[in-house]
Design a protein around this motif. Structure first.
Motif, mmCIF file in Angstrom:
data_model
loop_
_atom_site.group_PDB
_atom_site.id
_atom_site.type_symbol
_atom_site.label_atom_id
_atom_site.label_comp_id
_atom_site.label_asym_id
_atom_site.label_seq_id
_atom_site.Cartn_x
_atom_site.Cartn_y
_atom_site.Cartn_z
ATOM 1 N N ARG A 1 0.831 -1.215 0.000
ATOM 2 C CA ARG A 1 0.000 0.000 0.000
ATOM 3 C C ARG A 1 0.857 1.254 0.000
ATOM 4 O O ARG A 1 1.771 1.391 0.810
ATOM 5 C CB ARG A 1 -0.913 0.005 1.229
ATOM 6 N N ARG A 2 0.507 2.165 -0.869
ATOM 7 C CA ARG A 2 1.156 3.471 -0.930
ATOM 8 C C ARG A 2 0.725 4.313 0.271
ATOM 9 O O ARG A 2 -0.345 4.099 0.819
ATOM 10 C CB ARG A 2 0.738 4.203 -2.207
ATOM 11 N N ALA A 3 1.569 5.283 0.630
ATOM 12 C CA ALA A 3 1.177 6.249 1.653
ATOM 13 C C ALA A 3 0.005 7.065 1.125
ATOM 14 O O ALA A 3 -0.110 7.305 -0.079
ATOM 15 C CB ALA A 3 2.348 7.164 1.992
ATOM 16 N N LEU B 1 8.138 -0.354 4.372
ATOM 17 C CA LEU B 1 6.789 -0.312 4.922
ATOM 18 C C LEU B 1 6.821 0.155 6.378
ATOM 19 O O LEU B 1 7.701 -0.241 7.142
ATOM 20 C CB LEU B 1 6.187 -1.720 4.864
ATOM 21 N N ASP B 2 5.875 0.977 6.741
ATOM 22 C CA ASP B 2 5.652 1.377 8.131
ATOM 23 C C ASP B 2 4.707 0.334 8.727
ATOM 24 O O ASP B 2 3.568 0.179 8.278
ATOM 25 C CB ASP B 2 5.033 2.778 8.161
ATOM 26 N N GLU B 3 5.163 -0.390 9.745
ATOM 27 C CA GLU B 3 4.359 -1.455 10.339
ATOM 28 C C GLU B 3 3.088 -0.928 10.996
ATOM 29 O O GLU B 3 2.062 -1.607 11.017
ATOM 30 C CB GLU B 3 5.190 -2.230 11.375
ATOM 31 N N ARG B 4 3.125 0.285 11.516
ATOM 32 C CA ARG B 4 1.940 0.833 12.188
ATOM 33 C C ARG B 4 0.827 1.142 11.194
ATOM 34 O O ARG B 4 -0.329 0.798 11.406
ATOM 35 C CB ARG B 4 2.303 2.098 12.980
ATOM 36 N N THR B 5 1.184 1.792 10.077
ATOM 37 C CA THR B 5 0.158 2.193 9.110
ATOM 38 C C THR B 5 -0.095 1.138 8.037
ATOM 39 O O THR B 5 -1.142 1.157 7.393
ATOM 40 C CB THR B 5 0.576 3.493 8.390
ATOM 41 N N GLY B 6 0.877 0.259 7.828
ATOM 42 C CA GLY B 6 0.762 -0.711 6.738
ATOM 43 C C GLY B 6 0.981 -0.082 5.375
ATOM 44 O O GLY B 6 0.653 -0.670 4.348
ATOM 45 N N GLN B 7 1.547 1.132 5.368
ATOM 46 C CA GLN B 7 1.774 1.864 4.119
ATOM 47 C C GLN B 7 3.265 2.129 3.909
ATOM 48 O O GLN B 7 4.050 2.138 4.859
ATOM 49 C CB GLN B 7 1.031 3.199 4.144
ATOM 50 N N LEU B 8 3.611 2.421 2.663
ATOM 51 C CA LEU B 8 4.998 2.726 2.344
ATOM 52 C C LEU B 8 5.434 4.056 2.945
ATOM 53 O O LEU B 8 4.650 4.999 3.023
ATOM 54 C CB LEU B 8 5.195 2.822 0.823
ATOM 55 N N TRP C 1 10.038 -1.408 10.797
ATOM 56 C CA TRP C 1 10.020 -0.067 11.388
ATOM 57 C C TRP C 1 8.573 0.351 11.562
ATOM 58 O O TRP C 1 7.741 0.143 10.673
ATOM 59 C CB TRP C 1 10.739 0.943 10.492
ATOM 60 N N ALA C 2 8.259 0.952 12.720
ATOM 61 C CA ALA C 2 6.903 1.426 12.973
ATOM 62 C C ALA C 2 6.958 2.863 13.474
ATOM 63 O O ALA C 2 7.690 3.174 14.417
ATOM 64 C CB ALA C 2 6.208 0.542 14.012
ATOM 65 N N SER C 3 6.183 3.718 12.847
ATOM 66 C CA SER C 3 6.086 5.108 13.300
ATOM 67 C C SER C 3 5.287 5.171 14.597
ATOM 68 O O SER C 3 4.507 4.272 14.911
ATOM 69 C CB SER C 3 5.419 5.957 12.220
ATOM 70 N N ARG C 4 5.477 6.263 15.317
ATOM 71 C CA ARG C 4 4.716 6.478 16.558
ATOM 72 C C ARG C 4 3.349 7.103 16.269
ATOM 73 O O ARG C 4 2.406 6.917 17.030
ATOM 74 C CB ARG C 4 5.510 7.371 17.498
ATOM 75 N N ASN C 5 3.284 7.867 15.162
ATOM 76 C CA ASN C 5 2.034 8.548 14.798
ATOM 77 C C ASN C 5 2.117 8.937 13.321
ATOM 78 O O ASN C 5 3.156 8.737 12.679
ATOM 79 C CB ASN C 5 1.782 9.767 15.691
ATOM 80 N N GLU D 1 2.260 11.835 11.915
ATOM 81 C CA GLU D 1 3.227 12.899 11.628
ATOM 82 C C GLU D 1 4.640 12.332 11.505
ATOM 83 O O GLU D 1 5.401 12.732 10.629
ATOM 84 C CB GLU D 1 3.161 13.986 12.723
ATOM 85 N N GLU D 2 4.992 11.399 12.382
ATOM 86 C CA GLU D 2 6.316 10.783 12.292
ATOM 87 C C GLU D 2 6.443 9.962 11.005
ATOM 88 O O GLU D 2 7.497 9.972 10.368
ATOM 89 C CB GLU D 2 6.592 9.902 13.509
ATOM 90 N N ALA D 3 5.385 9.280 10.607
ATOM 91 C CA ALA D 3 5.411 8.516 9.356
ATOM 92 C C ALA D 3 5.681 9.446 8.173
ATOM 93 O O ALA D 3 6.498 9.143 7.298
ATOM 94 C CB ALA D 3 4.091 7.764 9.160
ATOM 95 N N GLU D 4 5.004 10.594 8.151
ATOM 96 C CA GLU D 4 5.203 11.535 7.043
ATOM 97 C C GLU D 4 6.585 12.185 7.114
ATOM 98 O O GLU D 4 7.214 12.404 6.080
ATOM 99 C CB GLU D 4 4.097 12.576 7.023
ATOM 100 N N ALA D 5 7.076 12.462 8.314
ATOM 101 C CA ALA D 5 8.426 13.022 8.447
ATOM 102 C C ALA D 5 9.463 12.024 7.943
ATOM 103 O O ALA D 5 10.419 12.405 7.250
ATOM 104 C CB ALA D 5 8.705 13.405 9.898
ATOM 105 N N ALA D 6 9.281 10.747 8.257
ATOM 106 C CA ALA D 6 10.212 9.725 7.770
ATOM 107 C C ALA D 6 10.161 9.638 6.244
ATOM 108 O O ALA D 6 11.194 9.545 5.581
ATOM 109 C CB ALA D 6 9.882 8.364 8.395
ATOM 110 N N LEU D 7 8.961 9.685 5.674
ATOM 111 C CA LEU D 7 8.800 9.650 4.218
ATOM 112 C C LEU D 7 9.561 10.799 3.566
ATOM 113 O O LEU D 7 10.321 10.587 2.613
ATOM 114 C CB LEU D 7 7.313 9.707 3.870
ATOM 115 N N VAL D 8 9.401 11.993 4.090
ATOM 116 C CA VAL D 8 10.092 13.155 3.519
ATOM 117 C C VAL D 8 11.602 13.025 3.729
ATOM 118 O O VAL D 8 12.391 13.253 2.812
ATOM 119 C CB VAL D 8 9.551 14.468 4.113
ATOM 120 N N ALA D 9 12.022 12.647 4.935
ATOM 121 C CA ALA D 9 13.455 12.535 5.236
ATOM 122 C C ALA D 9 14.137 11.520 4.324
ATOM 123 O O ALA D 9 15.236 11.783 3.815
ATOM 124 C CB ALA D 9 13.653 12.143 6.700
#
Length: 176
Positions: free
Chosen positions: A15-17, A44-51, A92-96, A98-106
């Protein structure tokens, strides 16, 4: 956090973000994957199930599957039903959100912040081009890019090339 691992997942299940502002050179990614196979896994982010990384690669692999379902690129497996399985970096799992999106951008931006050592890059691309001209197209650089780089690092025609101050001078003894 659990350790990271690679898992082959069904292409259709990756799944895409929901939001990804990064633009992609899909033609360039396609040339690279066609030549080298899938080297850089999607993440993949384990918390969201998205890239959080690899949207361009996912789009390119999806397009390749639609065009040639019987000819997956190297690094992509095919299950007993003919479905493509792609390597996914997991663990890897984001905490929320916002962290998932920050990781994507970073993961996208940090590699873009630095640029290149133009001299080393020009030399490397020139060597690749001389060895096999098709390799240059897989790097994301064009013949015009290479020519421009080489022109900026070439010494003027009326000056000898600079000497490496650390190189030993070759001394040729005179004939007696």
């Amino acid at each position: 956090q659990p350790p990271r691992w690679t898992e082959y997942m069904l292409l259709a299940d990756v799944r895409r973000a929901d939001r990804n502002p990064k633009l992609h050179d899909l033609d360039g990614i396609g040339r690279s994957i066609a030549r080298f196979g899938v080297i850089d896994q999607v993440t993949l982010d384990e918390r969201t199930g998205q890239l959080i990384a690899g949207h361009g690669r996912l789009d390119t692999i999806t397009a390749a599957h639609a065009a040639t379902p019987d000819d997956p690129p190297d690094g992509v497996l095919v299950d007993e039903h003919g479905a493509w399985l792609v390597p996914v970096n997991r663990g890897w799992a984001s905490r929320n959100d916002e962290e998932a999106e920050a990781a994507l951008v970073a993961l996208n931006q940090l590699t873009m912040n630095t640029g290149w050592d133009t001299v080393d890059l020009a030399v490397m691309l020139d060597e690749l081009h001389r060895h096999d001209a098709t390799l240059l197209a897989t790097t994301g650089f064009s013949d015009g890019d290479l020519t421009a780089m080489l022109e900026t690092i070439a010494p003027p025609a009326d000056e000898p090339p600079p000497q490496d101050p650390d190189a030993d001078d070759l001394v040729v003894p005179a004939d007696p």
